[in-house]
Scaffold this active site. Structure first.
Site, PDB file in Angstrom:
ATOM      1  N   GLY A  86     -20.300   1.032   0.773  1.00  9.02           N
ATOM      2  CA  GLY A  86     -21.631   1.297  -0.113  1.00  9.02           C
ATOM      3  C   GLY A  86     -21.199   1.425  -2.121  1.00  9.02           C
ATOM      4  N   GLY A  88     -19.815   3.257  -3.701  1.00 13.10           N
ATOM      5  CA  GLY A  88     -19.321   4.957  -3.434  1.00 13.10           C
ATOM      6  C   GLY A  88     -19.576   5.520  -5.342  1.00 13.10           C
ATOM      7  N   ARG A  89     -19.670   4.836  -5.729  1.00 11.87           N
ATOM      8  CA  ARG A  89     -19.030   5.631  -7.711  1.00 11.87           C
ATOM      9  C   ARG A  89     -19.666   4.061  -8.304  1.00 11.87           C
ATOM     10  NH1 ARG A  89     -13.053   3.361  -8.424  1.00 11.87           N
ATOM     11  NH2 ARG A  89     -12.516   1.657  -7.447  1.00 11.87           N
ATOM     12  N   GLY A 122     -16.301   9.173  -6.888  1.00  9.50           N
ATOM     13  CA  GLY A 122     -17.179   8.858  -7.433  1.00  9.50           C
ATOM     14  C   GLY A 122     -16.527   7.718  -8.616  1.00  9.50           C
ATOM     15  N   ARG A 172     -20.434  -3.001 -16.156  1.00  8.38           N
ATOM     16  CA  ARG A 172     -19.635  -4.692 -15.836  1.00  8.38           C
ATOM     17  C   ARG A 172     -20.894  -5.015 -15.615  1.00  8.38           C
ATOM     18  NH1 ARG A 172     -16.777  -4.483 -10.045  1.00  8.38           N
ATOM     19  NH2 ARG A 172     -18.814  -3.372  -9.332  1.00  8.38           N
ATOM     20  N   ASP A 250     -16.483  -6.837   0.978  1.00 10.86           N
ATOM     21  CA  ASP A 250     -17.045  -7.023   0.080  1.00 10.86           C
ATOM     22  C   ASP A 250     -16.633  -6.453  -1.022  1.00 10.86           C
ATOM     23  OD1 ASP A 250     -14.826  -4.812   1.647  1.00 10.86           O
ATOM     24  OD2 ASP A 250     -15.969  -3.386  -0.266  1.00 10.86           O
ATOM     25  N   ASN A 251     -15.813  -7.630  -1.501  1.00  8.07           N
ATOM     26  CA  ASN A 251     -15.121  -7.603  -2.574  1.00  8.07           C
ATOM     27  C   ASN A 251     -15.074  -9.393  -3.076  1.00  8.07           C
ATOM     28  OD1 ASN A 251     -14.808  -5.010  -3.377  1.00  8.07           O
ATOM     29  ND2 ASN A 251     -12.142  -5.262  -3.114  1.00  8.07           N
ATOM     30  N   ASP A 260     -13.922  -8.091  -8.057  1.00  8.37           N
ATOM     31  CA  ASP A 260     -13.677  -6.194  -8.211  1.00  8.37           C
ATOM     32  C   ASP A 260     -12.460  -6.471  -8.439  1.00  8.37           C
ATOM     33  OD1 ASP A 260     -15.701  -3.928  -7.492  1.00  8.37           O
ATOM     34  OD2 ASP A 260     -15.028  -3.827  -5.616  1.00  8.37           O
TER      35      ASP A 260
HETATM   36  P1  AMP Z   1     -12.625  -0.947  -3.748  1.00  4.02           P
HETATM   37  O1  AMP Z   1     -11.399  -1.188  -2.605  1.00  4.02           O
HETATM   38  O2  AMP Z   1     -12.587  -0.594  -4.676  1.00  4.02           O
HETATM   39  O3  AMP Z   1     -13.021  -2.097  -3.340  1.00  4.02           O
HETATM   40  O4  AMP Z   1     -13.414   0.310  -2.947  1.00  4.02           O
HETATM   41  C1  AMP Z   1     -13.549  -0.041  -1.461  1.00  4.02           C
HETATM   42  C2  AMP Z   1     -15.051   0.910  -1.664  1.00  4.02           C
HETATM   43  O5  AMP Z   1     -14.565   1.854  -1.571  1.00  4.02           O
HETATM   44  C3  AMP Z   1     -16.656   1.058  -2.067  1.00  4.02           C
HETATM   45  O6  AMP Z   1     -17.560   0.677  -0.955  1.00  4.02           O
HETATM   46  C4  AMP Z   1     -16.415   0.930  -3.073  1.00  4.02           C
HETATM   47  O7  AMP Z   1     -18.083   1.976  -3.732  1.00  4.02           O
HETATM   48  C5  AMP Z   1     -15.789   3.321  -2.429  1.00  4.02           C
HETATM   49  N1  AMP Z   1     -14.701   3.279  -3.711  1.00  4.02           N
HETATM   50  C6  AMP Z   1     -13.718   2.898  -4.361  1.00  4.02           C
HETATM   51  N2  AMP Z   1     -13.429   3.896  -4.981  1.00  4.02           N
HETATM   52  C7  AMP Z   1     -14.053   5.303  -5.401  1.00  4.02           C
HETATM   53  C8  AMP Z   1     -14.118   6.689  -4.909  1.00  4.02           C
HETATM   54  N3  AMP Z   1     -13.022   7.074  -6.344  1.00  4.02           N
HETATM   55  N4  AMP Z   1     -15.225   7.263  -5.033  1.00  4.02           N
HETATM   56  C9  AMP Z   1     -16.354   6.983  -4.159  1.00  4.02           C
HETATM   57  N5  AMP Z   1     -16.191   5.584  -3.469  1.00  4.02           N
HETATM   58  C10 AMP Z   1     -15.178   4.379  -3.619  1.00  4.02           C
HETATM   59 MG    MG Z   2     -14.897  -3.229  -3.655  1.00  6.16          MG
END
Ligand code: AMP
Ligand code: MG
Length: 483
Positions: A86, A88-89, A122, A172, A250-251, A260
């Site tokens: 979901g 996350g940030r 986050g 974004r 998810d990307n 992403d």
């Molecule tokens: P990503 O690899 O950037 O596509 O992130 C994968 C998942 O991890 C997504 O659900 C992001 O929202 C979550 N996420 C990545 N970095 C962070 C962070 N620093 N804090 C919280 N959630 C994160």
């Molecule tokens: Mg992502």
């Protein structure tokens, strides 16, 4: 803040399970790093009061009508299903509709923790925020579908990654932030009704030409379009030499945007098996695996949609991937080689070219640009890219024989080839240089690079340096995946 936009927040019409309301967690001592005035104008906004935008970027202020939510989705990461994903940030603040009737989701990335943060803080760091800003704009000006960057702010707040860095946020924007993973979540938790609700939402907002069709036909045609857009997007990446790095489901954007930006890379020397994500030990997302991974992601989406559509329809939609990919790839490569006439054997020439570039480690972008400029500059610049000039000469001979069957003038061909073979791309070392300056508080090099990347197909005599081969330190940079 003068403006010509309408406010909507249609995402809130989805069932509650799709989001959580979350307020941004404010950052300290924020300052505006970049504001995309051209994009803002397209969206119906004017920069006006920079301080107010900075406060919004820092999570200290919201405009009237903004109602921030973290979106819930799931997805397959490196082939494994993860139900805990979901935003996350990042927070979806609202949706606006600009003067040209285009819809924009505003998503503040790095806005603090949400119920989906798991162990994350986050936050987003300055380094990765600059990388996303640069690449989404570079992609846009290359003509490849992508999310965009409206503005970014940096702050003093420390963020722990491999070392202590500082926080930043990115506003974004995109027509949609709905991912394949939203559908995986929908079927996982809600079943058919939830799925239908989400699919109809996406069709209504982004595939409205299908809206009036009967259910079966509507979903089949829609999935086919999503599959084809994904195939064409990946073909765009392959032909421009872009490696995404984290093609988890998810990307993957449901409207076919590049989505992403993590440890991505544009290839310097052509290397078919290039892995830009150094945590990707098995090379799942290597450059030459992207077309297949795009298809696997479409399969995840298709599997999620089974309760909504017959199996036959799903399979038919999936089958359109290969054709859409091959057609778009072939069409673009013909353009890159300056071939206006279609001949069956062109695919052999294209494959031979890739093999040669791979075997001799030739800079991908410079090769095609030098090829485009053959009529004006002769074969010297092409040959100079090779250690063994005889390899270049042999290839050029084959190529010239093929060109001899064309009917366009050399001048027409050169003009067309320059419009598809960029001179300027976002090489990793260029990003790295401006990041290092930004980390000391100097953002001028970042602004300068952004200007150069706005005109990737133009000769920019004052900016030749940005089109040069990377220096030795800048090749195969080990880009940190932490963001
Ligand atoms: P990503 O690899 O950037 O596509 O992130 C994968 C998942 O991890 C997504 O659900 C992001 O929202 C979550 N996420 C990545 N970095 C962070 C962070 N620093 N804090 C919280 N959630 C994160
Ligand atoms: Mg992502």
């Amino acid at each position: 803040m003068l403006a010509d936009y309408q406010i909507e927040h249609r995402y809130l019409e989805l069932p509650d399970a799709f989001y959580s309301r979350v307020q941004p967690t404010p950052l300290h001592n924020a300052r505006m790093v970049c504001f995309n005035t051209g994009l803002a104008a397209d969206m119906g906004f004017h920069i006006g009061d920079t301080e107010q935008w900075t406060a919004i970027g820092a999570g200290r202020e919201l405009l009237e009508g903004m109602d921030p939510v973290a979106m819930k989705y799931t997805g397959h990461q490196f082939g494994m299903y993860n139900p805990d994903l979901g935003d996350g940030r990042g927070l979806l603040l609202w949706e606006t509709i600009g003067p040209d009737n285009r819809r924009w989701d505003w998503h503040l990335k790095g806005a603090g923790q949400t119920p989906y943060s798991r162990f994350g803080d986050g936050r987003a760091v300055l380094r990765s925020t600059i990388r996303e800003y640069l690449c989404s704009e570079a992609m846009h000006f290359l003509g490849i579908p992508t999310t965009r960057a409206l503005f970014m702010v940096s702050a003093r707040d420390p963020v722990r990654r491999e070392s202590i860095e500082t926080a930043a946020t990115l506003m974004r924007v995109a027509q949609s932030h709905i991912r394949f993973g939203h559908f995986e979540f929908a079927v996982d938790t809600g079943g058919r009704d939830t799925l239908q609700n989400l699919a109809d939402h996406v069709i209504k907002l982004h595939f409205s030409h299908l809206q009036s069709l009967a259910d079966d036909e509507r979903y089949r045609r829609w999935l086919t379009e999503v599959v084809q857009r994904t195939a064409r997007l990946v073909a765009d990446w392959q032909t421009v030499g872009f490696c995404h790095g984290v093609m988890n489901s998810d990307n993957m954007s449901i409207i076919g945007d590049t989505f992403d930006f993590g440890p991505y890379a544009f290839l310097d020397d052509f290397d078919a098996g290039y892995i830009c994500n150094h945590t990707d030990d098995g090379g799942r997302y290597a450059y030459n695996r992207q077309p297949e991974i795009g298809f696997i992601n479409c399969q995840y989406l298709a599997r999620a949609l089974l309760p909504l559509m017959g199996e036959d329809s799903v399979l038919e939609a999936l089958r359109s991937y290969e054709k859409a990919y091959n057609e778009h790839f072939l069409q673009t490569m013909r353009k890159k080689l300056g071939l206006a006439l279609e001949q069956d054997k062109d695919i052999d020439l294209i494959m031979e070219t890739f093999s040669m570039l791979h075997e001799h480690h030739i800079d991908y972008t410079l090769f095609f640009r030098a090829l485009a400029r053959l009529p004006s500059n002769g074969s010297g610049p092409v040959r100079d890219l090779f250690v063994d000039r005889t390899v270049a000469d042999q290839w050029l001979e084959t190529y010239q024989a093929r060109l001899d069957t064309e009917t366009r003038t050399a001048h027409e061909r050169e003009k067309a080839m320059c419009a598809i073979n960029p001179k300027y791309i976002l090489r990793n070392y260029l990003a790295q240089e401006v990041i290092q300056d930004a980390q000391t508080g100097n953002y001028d090099p970042l602004h300068k690079l952004l200007e150069v990347l706005k005109y990737p197909f133009d000769e920019q005599p004052d900016n030749e340096r940005y089109a040069a081969l990377p220096p030795d330190w800048g090749k195969h940079l080990n880009i940190s995946c932490s963001s």
